[in-house]
Structure formats: C-alpha cells, structure tokens
Design a protein around this motif. Structure first.
Motif, PDB file in Angstrom:
ATOM      1  N   THR A   1      37.513 -33.132 -56.379  1.00  0.00           N
ATOM      2  CA  THR A   1      37.935 -34.508 -56.095  1.00  0.00           C
ATOM      3  C   THR A   1      37.591 -35.307 -57.356  1.00  0.00           C
ATOM      4  OG1 THR A   1      35.771 -34.800 -55.051  1.00  0.00           O
ATOM      5  CG2 THR A   1      37.639 -34.398 -53.586  1.00  0.00           C
ATOM      6  N   LEU A   2      38.408 -35.105 -58.397  1.00  0.00           N
ATOM      7  CA  LEU A   2      37.958 -35.510 -59.729  1.00  0.00           C
ATOM      8  C   LEU A   2      38.273 -36.945 -60.105  1.00  0.00           C
ATOM      9  CD1 LEU A   2      36.296 -33.957 -61.819  1.00  0.00           C
ATOM     10  CD2 LEU A   2      38.373 -33.622 -63.129  1.00  0.00           C
ATOM     11  N   THR A   3      39.484 -37.412 -59.772  1.00  0.00           N
ATOM     12  CA  THR A   3      39.843 -38.761 -60.241  1.00  0.00           C
ATOM     13  C   THR A   3      40.598 -39.585 -59.197  1.00  0.00           C
ATOM     14  OG1 THR A   3      41.992 -38.085 -61.183  1.00  0.00           O
ATOM     15  CG2 THR A   3      40.082 -37.943 -62.628  1.00  0.00           C
ATOM     16  N   GLY A   4      40.242 -40.857 -59.133  1.00  0.00           N
ATOM     17  CA  GLY A   4      41.002 -41.792 -58.306  1.00  0.00           C
ATOM     18  C   GLY A   4      42.439 -41.903 -58.803  1.00  0.00           C
ATOM     19  N   ALA A   5      42.614 -41.709 -60.105  1.00  0.00           N
ATOM     20  CA  ALA A   5      43.960 -41.803 -60.693  1.00  0.00           C
ATOM     21  C   ALA A   5      44.918 -40.774 -60.080  1.00  0.00           C
ATOM     22  CB  ALA A   5      43.882 -41.621 -62.209  1.00  0.00           C
TER      23      ALA A   5
ATOM     24  N   ALA B   1      41.595 -34.999 -55.172  1.00  0.00           N
ATOM     25  CA  ALA B   1      41.006 -36.275 -54.732  1.00  0.00           C
ATOM     26  C   ALA B   1      41.773 -36.902 -53.558  1.00  0.00           C
ATOM     27  CB  ALA B   1      40.941 -37.251 -55.904  1.00  0.00           C
TER      28      ALA B   1
ATOM     29  N   ASN C   1      30.637 -43.182 -69.153  1.00  0.00           N
ATOM     30  CA  ASN C   1      30.669 -43.705 -67.789  1.00  0.00           C
ATOM     31  C   ASN C   1      30.023 -42.661 -66.865  1.00  0.00           C
ATOM     32  OD1 ASN C   1      31.502 -44.417 -65.120  1.00  0.00           O
ATOM     33  ND2 ASN C   1      33.191 -45.614 -65.969  1.00  0.00           N
TER      34      ASN C   1
ATOM     35  N   ASP D   1      32.853 -36.108 -51.810  1.00  0.00           N
ATOM     36  CA  ASP D   1      33.075 -35.759 -53.209  1.00  0.00           C
ATOM     37  C   ASP D   1      32.636 -34.314 -53.504  1.00  0.00           C
ATOM     38  OD1 ASP D   1      34.164 -36.531 -55.621  1.00  0.00           O
ATOM     39  OD2 ASP D   1      32.303 -37.373 -56.408  1.00  0.00           O
TER      40      ASP D   1
ATOM     41  N   MET E   1      32.563 -41.422 -50.497  1.00  0.00           N
ATOM     42  CA  MET E   1      32.109 -40.494 -51.539  1.00  0.00           C
ATOM     43  C   MET E   1      31.164 -39.412 -51.016  1.00  0.00           C
ATOM     44  SD  MET E   1      33.697 -40.675 -54.350  1.00  0.00           S
ATOM     45  CE  MET E   1      35.207 -40.908 -53.411  1.00  0.00           C
TER      46      MET E   1
ATOM     47  N   VAL F   1      45.025 -39.879 -57.008  1.00  0.00           N
ATOM     48  CA  VAL F   1      45.492 -40.427 -55.729  1.00  0.00           C
ATOM     49  C   VAL F   1      46.584 -41.456 -55.987  1.00  0.00           C
ATOM     50  CG1 VAL F   1      44.772 -41.389 -53.522  1.00  0.00           C
ATOM     51  CG2 VAL F   1      43.102 -40.164 -54.932  1.00  0.00           C
TER      52      VAL F   1
ATOM     53  N   VAL G   1      34.979 -39.959 -70.839  1.00  0.00           N
ATOM     54  CA  VAL G   1      36.168 -40.658 -70.342  1.00  0.00           C
ATOM     55  C   VAL G   1      37.070 -41.060 -71.495  1.00  0.00           C
ATOM     56  CG1 VAL G   1      35.064 -41.618 -68.281  1.00  0.00           C
ATOM     57  CG2 VAL G   1      35.059 -42.935 -70.396  1.00  0.00           C
TER      58      VAL G   1
ATOM     59  N   LYS H   1      29.563 -47.722 -58.328  1.00  0.00           N
ATOM     60  CA  LYS H   1      30.818 -48.066 -57.674  1.00  0.00           C
ATOM     61  C   LYS H   1      30.657 -49.335 -56.839  1.00  0.00           C
ATOM     62  CE  LYS H   1      32.494 -43.300 -57.053  1.00  0.00           C
ATOM     63  NZ  LYS H   1      33.744 -43.404 -57.823  1.00  0.00           N
TER      64      LYS H   1
ATOM     65  N   ASP I   1      28.533 -39.466 -54.379  1.00  0.00           N
ATOM     66  CA  ASP I   1      28.832 -40.053 -55.686  1.00  0.00           C
ATOM     67  C   ASP I   1      28.759 -41.576 -55.617  1.00  0.00           C
ATOM     68  OD1 ASP I   1      29.698 -40.703 -58.199  1.00  0.00           O
ATOM     69  OD2 ASP I   1      31.785 -40.063 -57.893  1.00  0.00           O
TER      70      ASP I   1
ATOM     71  N   ASP J   1      30.047 -42.511 -63.856  1.00  0.00           N
ATOM     72  CA  ASP J   1      30.870 -42.240 -62.674  1.00  0.00           C
ATOM     73  C   ASP J   1      31.907 -41.131 -62.940  1.00  0.00           C
ATOM     74  OD1 ASP J   1      31.765 -42.466 -60.107  1.00  0.00           O
ATOM     75  OD2 ASP J   1      32.859 -44.346 -60.408  1.00  0.00           O
ATOM     76  N   ALA J   2      32.068 -40.765 -64.186  1.00  0.00           N
ATOM     77  CA  ALA J   2      32.948 -39.619 -64.496  1.00  0.00           C
ATOM     78  C   ALA J   2      32.055 -38.374 -64.547  1.00  0.00           C
ATOM     79  CB  ALA J   2      33.674 -39.844 -65.818  1.00  0.00           C
TER      80      ALA J   2
HETATM   81  N1  BES Z   1      34.736 -38.777 -57.198  1.00  0.00           N
HETATM   82  C1  BES Z   1      35.403 -39.705 -58.026  1.00  0.00           C
HETATM   83  C2  BES Z   1      36.922 -39.613 -57.898  1.00  0.00           C
HETATM   84  C3  BES Z   1      37.520 -40.039 -56.576  1.00  0.00           C
HETATM   85  C4  BES Z   1      37.864 -41.346 -56.355  1.00  0.00           C
HETATM   86  C5  BES Z   1      37.782 -39.104 -55.608  1.00  0.00           C
HETATM   87  C6  BES Z   1      38.453 -41.714 -55.162  1.00  0.00           C
HETATM   88  C7  BES Z   1      38.378 -39.462 -54.418  1.00  0.00           C
HETATM   89  C8  BES Z   1      38.713 -40.776 -54.188  1.00  0.00           C
HETATM   90  C9  BES Z   1      35.056 -39.446 -59.476  1.00  0.00           C
HETATM   91  O1  BES Z   1      33.776 -38.967 -59.718  1.00  0.00           O
HETATM   92  C10 BES Z   1      35.165 -40.755 -60.188  1.00  0.00           C
HETATM   93  O2  BES Z   1      34.382 -41.621 -59.895  1.00  0.00           O
HETATM   94  N2  BES Z   1      36.112 -40.856 -61.093  1.00  0.00           N
HETATM   95  C11 BES Z   1      36.335 -42.050 -61.820  1.00  0.00           C
HETATM   96  C12 BES Z   1      36.579 -41.682 -63.248  1.00  0.00           C
HETATM   97  C13 BES Z   1      36.574 -42.853 -64.177  1.00  0.00           C
HETATM   98  C14 BES Z   1      35.177 -43.414 -64.306  1.00  0.00           C
HETATM   99  C15 BES Z   1      37.071 -42.390 -65.521  1.00  0.00           C
HETATM  100  C16 BES Z   1      37.555 -42.745 -61.202  1.00  0.00           C
HETATM  101  O3  BES Z   1      38.482 -42.058 -60.802  1.00  0.00           O
HETATM  102  O4  BES Z   1      37.534 -43.957 -61.123  1.00  0.00           O
END
Ligand code: BES
Ligand code: MN
Ligand code: ZN
Length: 461
Positions: free
Chosen positions: A336-340, A427, A306, A249, A246, A342, A397, A238, A231, A308-309
C-alpha cells in the motif's frame, strides 16, 4: 426450479411481482407453502456462464443469506453448464463473501448475528468438488488470514503479534518460518528499514515464510510485502482525519502471508519464499528526521526527505535481503505504497510496475483470471532522475507529480542482476468502503487469489 412441483406457479408469480428479470446480481424471493415455508432464492446471472457469472451467483447468494436466519443454503446448478472451475468458484465466492470479523462486537443482537453456516452445491459434478477441495478451499483460508490481519486494530497487530498470528494460523501446514529481530537486521545493515522503526516502541520484525513444494534445487519465487502495522507518517505526520485507515498499511504483508498459507494448505508444487518487512511508523523523540541520511543493506545511501514515504524504505532492505539470501528466479512485491495510486486507478485495479514484460504479462493475466485486477504503469530514466539527491545516492521522495512512479523507481534501484521484478501498488485495493461481489465493506483480501494463480501458472508446470 425443478422439484418445486405444486409451488412452481406461485413462485413464478412471486418473481413476476418483484419484476425479477434474471439480470446479473438480481435476486427474486419466494417461500414455499409446504416444507415450513422454505425460502427459495432465484439469482440472476445474466446470459453468460463464465467464472465471473459463477462468482456473482455465489457471492450474491451468500450476501443475501448471511445474516438472514437461514443456516444452510443449497445452491442448485443443475441444468446450467458451468464448467468445473466456474462451479467451484460459486463456492469460493460464497465463502469469501461470508467472511466478517465480529471479534470486537460484544453487543450484537441475535438478529444481527451471522447464521449461514453451510452451503451445499448440487448439480455441479464431481470435478467441481475436487477443484474446490484441491484448490479454492485453501485460497479461501488464505484470504481469511489476510483479511483478519488487515482488519485487526493497530494496538493488536504490530510487528511481533503479526508474526505470532501468522504462526498460529499456519501451524501444521508445513510452512517453514524464520524471524529476524531488530538486532539481527542491524547486523545485516538494514538501515533503511530500521530508520522507519526507530520511532516506535514496537520492535520491527522480518518474517520469512518458505514453502518448498517444488524440485529440490529450483530457485524460488519470492513474494515481498510492505508491513507497516501503523503509519502515522512519523515526524512528517499525517493529518488526523482518516488516519485510522493506516492500520491497513500492512495489506501487502497480509496478502503475502495469506498467499503463503494458501499455497501451503493446497500443497503447491512450487518453491516460494514470502518475506514481510514489519514496522510501525511513529513520531517520537527517537524517530528519524526529515534530512536524515540512512544506509540501506545494499550499501546505497538514502536522504529521507519525508518520513511518510516509509514503505519504500522498508521494502528496499527486504528486496536486498531476499536477493542475497534466496537467489529467487523472480520477485513480486505488494505494498500500500502511495496515495497517488488511488488517485490514478481508484479501487478497480492495483498498479503494476515491472522491469520484465513477460513477468508483467503473467501477473496481468492472473489478475484477469481471478478478478484481482492489475493495470500496468510506466517506468523510465526520466522518472528515475527525479529521486537523485544532492547529499546521498537518492532521496526517498520526488516531486508531487507521478508519485507512484517515482516510488517504484526508488524500489527498482534495489534490483540486482536484472532479477525479474514486479511491484504492485495496492493502496486502493486492500480495503473497501463498499460491498462488492466477494467482500463486504472492510478488508478485501486483495492479492491472495492473484498470487495463488500466478504461482500455479508460472511455477507449477
Ligand atoms: N501508506 C501510505 C500510502 C497510502 C495512502 C496508502 C493512502 C493507502 C491510502 C504511504 O506510506 C504514504 O504515506 N505515502 C505518501 C508518499 C508521499 C509522502 C511521497 C503519500 O502517498 O502521500
Ligand atoms: Mn507513509
Ligand atoms: Zn505507508
């Protein structure tokens, strides 16, 4: 410490010098004067004899001896009243903790190489041995596949090679495997998944694994995985720092593949379908743009704000496909959907979102029982409104706030006929920067034990 006879006093003295007090996870060490200086480890388990203590014992022992020069460890549980399950979990934890992926280390010094090849557990009783053989040996195999898929670099594991690696590792287990390529998915109208894939020279795949161990016409449990083999973020690229992470991912897809392997290897008495949406998310002249509107297999349109989502764009078509193809009794997706997520839960719990309290409770329980822990997160109308779009049915998003929840709301829009559904945002769990009881730094195998236990609880009567 039976059988130490003449050495008993000196072992006790050695432990005393090391200030060994039996605290959980602590290890005292001594060497026998006879028997070629055989090593004795005394491992503290605290004062409980539950499964958690058992795993701590197995994991600690394996970590300590793994590259110690010793080739064979004998763990003596005699005199401890571990029940059969806990005793088997000493073996499970030892096996899990001994996993390491050295394929690309060509210059390892002999002293750095793993030596521990065999662990024998004595004093545990026949039921524990049976429990290991019938259940946990398969779980350990499945987790190893997950960890291999997650650990492999992204030039090696991409959608096509993910499929062939799973096939190679599950051959002969009786898993039924079906694979859809790009044109087949286009024919089905999977515009959301394909929009993510279109910036990559790696072709996407839908990997379908069926295990039919249950009654003939019983609706299956469906397990779905996000399999973004790398990703970059796509055009919404990113930052460079840490982007290499990633490669994992695809941890959700890896967990689903590993769980399917475990279920097949132990011949689970259940019908289970595992489906992985496999794509690579790259920036390219042909990549999708922020602002693009794509049409998902469900017919619903999505404004891609976005790129990246992307995980939700992959999963939504996988959800529609599995509901229409397999009519599952319930579905659980791992991603592993969102950094949020974590930021919310760190690396202790994965988040669980569900439209069904009973299903959520069953998964929460499986999490507590296995150590693949979950913490429930909310869903609701007000969150759902945050992803309404001016031009399409939804956008991919919401605002910055509640990023894991709006991602889950997005997925919920693809649930049909109130099918019980749970989304696990893993994630923070697929990879670890720290050594823990059952894994070292690296791929954790999170989800395999959870799903195995969940299937045993809800589908195997
Ligand atoms: N694969 C990432 C999420 C992720 C981030 C997993 C860090 C593990 C560690 C996902 O595809 C992503 O990029 N999500 C974005 C969503 C945003 C653009 C709304 C994120 O979390 O920043
Ligand atoms: Mn992303
Ligand atoms: Zn992603």
């Amino acid at each position: 410490m039976e059988g130490l006879s003449g050495d008993r006093a000196s072992v006790e003295a050695a432990l005393k010098r090391q200030r060994f007090d039996g605290e959980s996870g602590s290890v005292g060490e001594a060497y026998l004067s006879e028997d070629g200086g055989r090593r004795i480890l005394v491992v503290g388990i605290g004062d409980s004899l539950d499964a958690k203590a058992a795993e701590k014992l197995g994991g600690t022992t394996a970590a300590r001896l793994f590259a110690s020069g010793e080739t064979h460890a004998v763990i003596d549980l005699g005199g401890f009243d571990f029940d059969a399950d806990a005793a088997a979990r000493v073996a499970l934890a030892a096996e899990l903790r001994s996993w390491r992926y050295d394929r690309y280390r060509t210059r390892l010094k002999d002293k750095q190489k793993p030596t521990l090849a065999r662990v024998t557990i004595v004093g545990a009783g026949a039921d524990a041995g049976k429990r290991w053989k019938d259940r946990y040996a398969a779980v350990a195999q499945g987790a190893a596949l997950t960890r291999e898929l997650v650990a492999e670099p992204p030039n090696i594991i991409y959608p096509e090679s993910f499929v062939s690696r799973v096939k190679a590792n599950t051959e002969g287990l009786g898993l039924e495997i079906e694979v859809l390529n790009g044109p087949a998915m286009a024919k089905l109208g999977m515009g959301a998944l394909l929009g993510v894939a279109q910036g990559s020279v790696r072709e996407p795949r839908l990997l379908v694994m069926r295990w039919n161990g249950g009654a003939k016409d019983e609706a299956p449990v469906a397990l779905l995985g996000k399999g973004v083999t790398f990703d970059t973020g796509g055009i919404s690229i990113k930052p460079a720092a840490g982007m290499e992470s990633m490669k994992w991912d695809m941890g959700g897809a890896g967990a689903v593949a590993g769980a399917m392997m475990a279920l097949a290897a132990r011949k689970a008495k259940a019908n289970v379908i595992g489906v992985c949406g496999l794509v690579e998310n790259m920036p390219d002249g042909n990549a999708q743009r922020p602002g693009d509107v794509v049409t998902s297999m469900s017919g619903q349109t999505i404004e891609v704000i976005n790129t990246d989502a992307e995980g939700r764009l992959v999963l939504c078509d996988v959800m529609t496909w599995v509901q229409r193809t397999a009519k599952p009794r319930l579905m659980v997706d791992l991603a592993t959907l969102t950094g949020a997520m974590v930021i919310t839960l760190g690396h202790e719990y994965a988040g669980i979102f569900s439209n069904n309290d009973e299903l959520a409770d069953q998964l929460l329980k499986a999490g507590r029982d296995t150590g693949d822990q979950l913490w429930r997160q909310p869903l609701g109308e007000a969150y759902d409104r945050l992803i309404d779009s001016h031009i399409a049915d939804m956008k991919n998003v919401g605002p910055r706030e509640a990023g894991s929840i709006t991602a889950a709301q997005f997925l919920q829009r693809f649930v049909e006929n109130d099918t019980p559904w749970a989304h696990l945002d893993i994630a923070g769990m697929a990879w670890s920067d720290k050594d823990k009881t059952t894994y070292g730094k690296g791929a954790t195998g999170y989800g395999v034990r959870l799903l195995d236990q969940f299937v045993a609880d809800v589908a195997e009567g």
